[in-house]
Enzyme design. Structure first.
Site, mmCIF file in Angstrom:
data_model
loop_
_atom_site.group_PDB
_atom_site.id
_atom_site.type_symbol
_atom_site.label_atom_id
_atom_site.label_comp_id
_atom_site.label_asym_id
_atom_site.label_seq_id
_atom_site.Cartn_x
_atom_site.Cartn_y
_atom_site.Cartn_z
ATOM 1 C CB CYS A 257 -0.868 -0.144 1.343
ATOM 2 S SG CYS A 257 -1.959 1.433 1.458
ATOM 3 C CG LEU A 258 1.165 3.782 -3.432
ATOM 4 C CD1 LEU A 258 0.617 4.587 -4.410
ATOM 5 C CD2 LEU A 258 2.435 3.174 -3.762
ATOM 6 C CG HIS B 281 -5.607 -2.357 -1.041
ATOM 7 N ND1 HIS B 281 -4.561 -3.025 -0.517
ATOM 8 C CD2 HIS B 281 -5.503 -1.060 -1.074
ATOM 9 C CE1 HIS B 281 -3.954 -2.138 -0.029
ATOM 10 N NE2 HIS B 281 -4.290 -0.981 -0.249
ATOM 11 C CG HIS C 96 -7.156 2.755 1.263
ATOM 12 N ND1 HIS C 96 -6.411 2.989 2.253
ATOM 13 C CD2 HIS C 96 -6.379 2.126 0.346
ATOM 14 C CE1 HIS C 96 -5.297 2.555 2.271
ATOM 15 N NE2 HIS C 96 -5.099 1.852 1.124
#
Ligand code: NI
Length: 206
Positions: A97-98, A139, A143
Site C-alpha cells: 500500500c502506498l 483494497h 480505504h
C-alpha cells in the site's frame, strides 16, 4: 502533472470513513488526474483519495500500466463505489500500500466482486472484477471505509509493520521532498533511500 504528498500510516485519516461525493465537477476531475500522476510516480496500481488527504469516496486504479516506459494501461476511476456481490472462492495476494511504504503481507479476499459506481462523467456503471483487479478494487474500497490491508492480517504482523513505519517516520524517511527532481519515468530512486521495485500481481502497492 502533480504528484501529491501521500498520507503515510499510522495516520488517523486512514482510519476514517470518506464522504459520499455529491457533485462531480472540474475540481474532482483534476483530483483524479493528480491521483493517477501520484500513483504512477509511486509505482502503485491503485490509490484512494484519502491517501492524498482528500476524504471523498473516489479511487483510481490501473493494474496494467507498463513499468518499462511508464505508459498507462486501462485506467479506472470509481466514484462512490459499492460492492454488490462477491464470490465465495477467495484468492491471496501479497499486498502492499502506498500509505505503508515497503511493507507487504498476504491478504485473502474474494476472487470476484461485482461493483456499482459512478464514472467521472457521472454515469452509473456495474462491473465485475476478477484477478488482480478484484484485489485492488477491494483494497481501495476498504480505504474509503477507513480499513487498511494490515487490518486483514494477524495483530502480531500488523504491530510489526506499524512499529516499523513509526520508526521510519521519526527518522524523517517520509518527509516531503521535491518530486520534480525525480521525474515521471517510474524508475527513480527517492533520495531518502528507498526504491520501488514493482512486479504487477506480486508486491503490488495500492
Ligand atoms: Ni492502499
Amino acid at each position: 502533472m502533480t504528484v501529491l504528498p501521500l498520507v503515510i500510516a499510522p495516520d488517523p485519516r486512514l482510519k476514517t470513513k470518506s464522504d459520499i461525493i455529491t457533485m462531480i465537477d472540474e475540481d474532482l476531475y483534476a483530483l483524479a488526474l493528480d491521483m493517477f500522476d501520484t500513483m504512477y510516480h509511486e509505482k502503485g496500481i491503485g490509490l484512494a483519495a484519502v491517501q492524498v488527504g482528500v476524504m471523498k469516496r473516489m479511487l483510481v486504479a490501473d493494474v496494467s500500466w507498463r513499468d518499462e516506459d511508464g505508459s498507462a494501461g486501462e485506467q479506472y476511476v470509481l466514484i462512490n463505489p459499492e460492492i454488490l456481490d462477491d464470490s465465495k472462492d477467495a484468492h491471496s495476494y501479497k499486498e502492499g500500500c502506498l500509505s505503508f511504504p515497503d511493507q507487504f503481507a498476504d491478504v485473502t479476499r474474494p476472487s470476484t466482486v461485482r461493483v456499482r459506481y459512478l464514472d467521472l462523467m457521472g454515469v452509473e456503471k456495474e462491473e465485475t472484477f476478477t484477478g488482480l483487479m478484484a484485489t485492488c478494487i477491494q483494497h481501495e474500497i476498504d480505504h474509503l471505509n477507513g480499513i487498511v490491508f494490515v487490518d486483514h492480517v494477524s495483530p502480531v504482523k500488523r504491530d510489526i509493520i506499524i512499529r516499523k513505519l513509526k520508526k521510519m517516520k521519526k527518522m524523517g524517511y517520509f518527509d516531503p521532498h521535491d518530486h520534480s527532481t525525480c521525474g515521471h519515468d517510474h524508475s527513480h530512486d527517492h533520495d531518502h533511500g528507498h526504491d520501488h521495485d514493482h512486479v504487477h500481481g506480486e508486491n503490488c502497492n495500492h
